[in-house]
Each structure stands twice: as C-alpha cells, then as structure tokens.
Scaffold this motif. Sequence first.
Motif, PDB file in Angstrom:
ATOM      1  N   UNK A 113     -31.711  74.674  18.975  1.00 55.20           N
ATOM      2  CA  UNK A 113     -32.161  74.876  20.302  1.00 55.20           C
ATOM      3  C   UNK A 113     -31.662  73.962  21.642  1.00 55.20           C
ATOM      4  N   UNK A 114     -32.315  74.575  22.474  1.00 52.67           N
ATOM      5  CA  UNK A 114     -32.138  74.012  24.283  1.00 52.67           C
ATOM      6  C   UNK A 114     -31.876  74.619  25.386  1.00 52.67           C
ATOM      7  N   UNK A 115     -32.039  74.019  26.214  1.00 51.55           N
ATOM      8  CA  UNK A 115     -32.387  74.517  27.646  1.00 51.55           C
ATOM      9  C   UNK A 115     -31.407  75.030  27.935  1.00 51.55           C
ATOM     10  N   UNK A 116     -31.934  75.895  29.403  1.00 54.45           N
ATOM     11  CA  UNK A 116     -30.869  76.711  29.887  1.00 54.45           C
ATOM     12  C   UNK A 116     -31.198  76.544  31.115  1.00 54.45           C
ATOM     13  N   UNK A 117     -30.245  76.294  32.144  1.00 50.50           N
ATOM     14  CA  UNK A 117     -31.154  76.719  33.945  1.00 50.50           C
ATOM     15  C   UNK A 117     -30.535  75.737  35.185  1.00 50.50           C
ATOM     16  N   UNK A 118     -31.076  75.834  36.131  1.00 51.91           N
ATOM     17  CA  UNK A 118     -29.883  74.336  37.259  1.00 51.91           C
ATOM     18  C   UNK A 118     -30.521  73.538  37.004  1.00 51.91           C
ATOM     19  N   UNK A 119     -29.215  72.469  37.322  1.00 52.30           N
ATOM     20  CA  UNK A 119     -29.165  70.960  37.218  1.00 52.30           C
ATOM     21  C   UNK A 119     -29.245  70.265  38.593  1.00 52.30           C
ATOM     22  N   UNK A 120     -29.256  69.570  38.816  1.00 51.87           N
ATOM     23  CA  UNK A 120     -29.180  68.794  40.014  1.00 51.87           C
ATOM     24  C   UNK A 120     -27.951  68.790  41.095  1.00 51.87           C
ATOM     25  N   UNK A 121     -28.518  69.075  42.549  1.00 49.61           N
ATOM     26  CA  UNK A 121     -26.689  69.392  42.643  1.00 49.61           C
ATOM     27  C   UNK A 121     -26.577  68.345  43.944  1.00 49.61           C
ATOM     28  N   UNK A 122     -24.665  68.198  43.837  1.00 49.34           N
ATOM     29  CA  UNK A 122     -24.424  67.460  44.453  1.00 49.34           C
ATOM     30  C   UNK A 122     -24.154  67.307  46.191  1.00 49.34           C
ATOM     31  N   UNK A 123     -24.191  66.711  46.986  1.00 51.22           N
ATOM     32  CA  UNK A 123     -24.228  67.131  48.423  1.00 51.22           C
ATOM     33  C   UNK A 123     -23.021  66.505  49.249  1.00 51.22           C
ATOM     34  N   UNK A 124     -21.875  65.935  49.036  1.00 48.45           N
ATOM     35  CA  UNK A 124     -20.592  64.931  50.185  1.00 48.45           C
ATOM     36  C   UNK A 124     -19.936  66.009  50.942  1.00 48.45           C
ATOM     37  N   UNK A 125     -20.361  64.676  51.661  1.00 46.48           N
ATOM     38  CA  UNK A 125     -19.624  64.905  53.033  1.00 46.48           C
ATOM     39  C   UNK A 125     -18.727  63.994  53.424  1.00 46.48           C
ATOM     40  N   UNK A 126     -17.010  64.255  53.856  1.00 48.92           N
ATOM     41  CA  UNK A 126     -16.263  63.457  53.278  1.00 48.92           C
ATOM     42  C   UNK A 126     -15.920  63.440  55.320  1.00 48.92           C
ATOM     43  N   UNK A 127     -15.462  62.147  55.823  1.00 48.71           N
ATOM     44  CA  UNK A 127     -15.171  62.768  57.509  1.00 48.71           C
ATOM     45  C   UNK A 127     -13.845  62.099  57.089  1.00 48.71           C
ATOM     46  N   UNK A 128     -12.787  62.806  57.987  1.00 50.71           N
ATOM     47  CA  UNK A 128     -11.434  62.581  57.209  1.00 50.71           C
ATOM     48  C   UNK A 128     -10.552  62.907  58.074  1.00 50.71           C
ATOM     49  N   UNK A 129      -9.254  62.492  58.174  1.00 54.99           N
ATOM     50  CA  UNK A 129      -8.631  62.643  59.792  1.00 54.99           C
ATOM     51  C   UNK A 129      -7.849  64.377  59.690  1.00 54.99           C
ATOM     52  N   UNK A 130      -7.837  64.838  60.477  1.00 57.63           N
ATOM     53  CA  UNK A 130      -7.489  66.389  60.201  1.00 57.63           C
ATOM     54  C   UNK A 130      -5.653  66.300  60.286  1.00 57.63           C
ATOM     55  N   UNK A 131      -5.396  65.043  60.749  1.00 54.69           N
ATOM     56  CA  UNK A 131      -4.035  65.157  60.652  1.00 54.69           C
ATOM     57  C   UNK A 131      -3.370  63.225  59.623  1.00 54.69           C
ATOM     58  N   UNK A 132      -3.807  63.090  58.857  1.00 53.47           N
ATOM     59  CA  UNK A 132      -3.475  61.907  57.916  1.00 53.47           C
ATOM     60  C   UNK A 132      -2.020  61.506  57.972  1.00 53.47           C
ATOM     61  N   UNK A 133      -1.778  60.291  57.565  1.00 53.43           N
ATOM     62  CA  UNK A 133      -0.402  60.478  57.563  1.00 53.43           C
ATOM     63  C   UNK A 133       0.440  60.109  55.980  1.00 53.43           C
ATOM     64  N   UNK A 134       1.156  58.777  55.563  1.00 55.76           N
ATOM     65  CA  UNK A 134       1.629  58.585  54.417  1.00 55.76           C
ATOM     66  C   UNK A 134      -0.258  58.916  53.022  1.00 55.76           C
ATOM     67  N   UNK A 135      -1.282  58.147  54.072  1.00 56.45           N
ATOM     68  CA  UNK A 135      -2.269  57.822  52.953  1.00 56.45           C
ATOM     69  C   UNK A 135      -3.292  58.777  53.458  1.00 56.45           C
ATOM     70  N   UNK A 136      -4.133  59.524  52.964  1.00 56.73           N
ATOM     71  CA  UNK A 136      -5.030  59.803  52.667  1.00 56.73           C
ATOM     72  C   UNK A 136      -6.550  59.980  52.358  1.00 56.73           C
ATOM     73  N   UNK A 137      -7.282  59.370  53.802  1.00 60.60           N
ATOM     74  CA  UNK A 137      -8.595  59.190  52.953  1.00 60.60           C
ATOM     75  C   UNK A 137      -9.934  59.790  53.485  1.00 60.60           C
TER      76      UNK A 137
END
Length: 287
Positions: A113-137
């Motif tokens: 047997x088992x359980x089916x359904x919705x798990x915990x939701x992850x939400x992440x918000x990255x602040x990032x440059x619109x025009x990154x250089x060679x190093x992207x972050x």
Amino acid sequence: MRAPRAGRGGALAVLLLLSAPLLSSAEEQQPPSPPGGDADQQELAKAVQNPVASLISVPLQNNLDLEVDPGDRVRNTLNIQPVVPLPLTHDFNVIARLIVPILYQPDLAEGSGGTFGLGDTSATFFVAPKEPGLFIWGIGPAFLLPTGTADALGTGKWSVGPSVVALVQPSPWSIGVLANNVFSVFGDDERETVNQLLLQYFISYNLPKGWYVTSAPILTANWEAPSGEQWTIPFGLGAGKVVTVGKQALNGSVSAYYNAIRPDLPGAAEWQLRVQLSFLFPLNKKH
C-alpha cells in the motif's frame, strides 16, 4: 504551551499568493517565435541549463525511486516546476522558482500500500543580474511550505533559509551548482524539526542540433538524522534535446542516478530514474 498548528488551507493560500505574480508576469511577457535553426537550438539549450536565465519555463519532472528500503519498494514524485523571471530594478531580476510535488509514497512499515497526494511546496526567489558576465550568479531566500495532504507526504513545518546559484558557461559547457538549506520556524509541535540541505551540481556538454549530455544529481543532507545517516549522494548521467513542435519550444531529458551514499533508514532508495519535459518561453530582449 503548544504553538498553533499551521493549517494546510493557510499553506495553500500562501502558495496561491506566491503564484499570482508569476502568472501575471507570464501573461504580460510576450515570447517571440520559438527557435528553429541549429544555432538557436544551441543557445536555447544553454539557456535551459542556466537556472537564472531570462526564460519562462514550465518543467514537468518525474522522479522514480527504485529499491526503496525496506522491501525494495517504489516511490514516484512528479514535480511541477514553473520558473519565471520578474523585473526588480534596471539591472536585476528576481527569478521565481516553485516546485509543487505530487507524490506516491509507499507505506514502508507495512510493506504494502501507499499514500498519494500533494507534498510540501518549495518556493525560491533568486536576485540575479539581468546582464551577467562570464560568472553567472543568483542569491535569495528559499521557503518550504507545509502543503502536504498527509503526514507521510510532508513535514508539517513552515521552513525558510538561504539559497544560492552560481555557474559558468564556456562553450560548449555549462557547469554550476545550486544549493539551499531550510530550517523550520514554526508548525506542528508533534512533527520533527526541519534542518535540511539540498545541493545540486550540474555539468552539461552541448552537442549539435540541440542535443546535450548532462549530469545533475541532487545531493541532500538531513542534519537532524543520526550521525552517519545524514547524506544521500547520487552519481549518474543523462541526455536531452531541445526541440520545436509546431510553435512550442520543448526540452526533454532522461537520466539515471545511483545513490552511492545513502542512509540506512526506511525510505532510502538505491536508484532514481528521472524523466523531464519542459515547456519553454524565451522572453523578448529589450535593447
């Protein structure tokens, strides 16, 4: 005195509030015609390997865990993972990433047997440059919302912590890492404390006509587990391709990972098969 228990209705309400600006932004941004040529497919393949690219994507990622202890059971997780860049300032975007898991969790103690359904939701918000250089972050907060529809599918805790992504893309490579560590701040007092790390490194080698070879295992550490049983460290490989079907750009991939290091605890899996299909919406660039 027992703290108030966070209701699932409240968690779902927060999820809807977080999702509203994502849907609004997706409607306001008008994607151009999807790529058709080999060069365009190459560029789009690099964009999908960049977690903070100016690209709306809706990945559907299915993870099939095999030989789950005890009893060599099978667990399935379908992650719905919309990613939407939102303008913050003239120089920076906020990259909003949601992961909404739909789970089948075997009843490990009973062996059937088992359980089916919705798990915990992850939400992440990255602040990032619109025009990154060679190093992207990118850097920002990560949240874990207790949207699990059953105790076996979620933590019962509201959790928050820092998240960071960094990568470089020297042609034809994409090499980077994404990590977050969340800590429970309140929730059901009867549930275990949350203190968990997620670290994903990714290495992709791009081939002609939108093909690529990739390795993107997800390493996890449960710092609340007994010593020696905290880490799950997989190794593996996969392949994918960016294609256009009609007017819709898509990214499909298949990969397999072996959990070389895993806890000797119920729920640990030996293998994982990952199949992913992403709907891609490149944004118009403003000059």
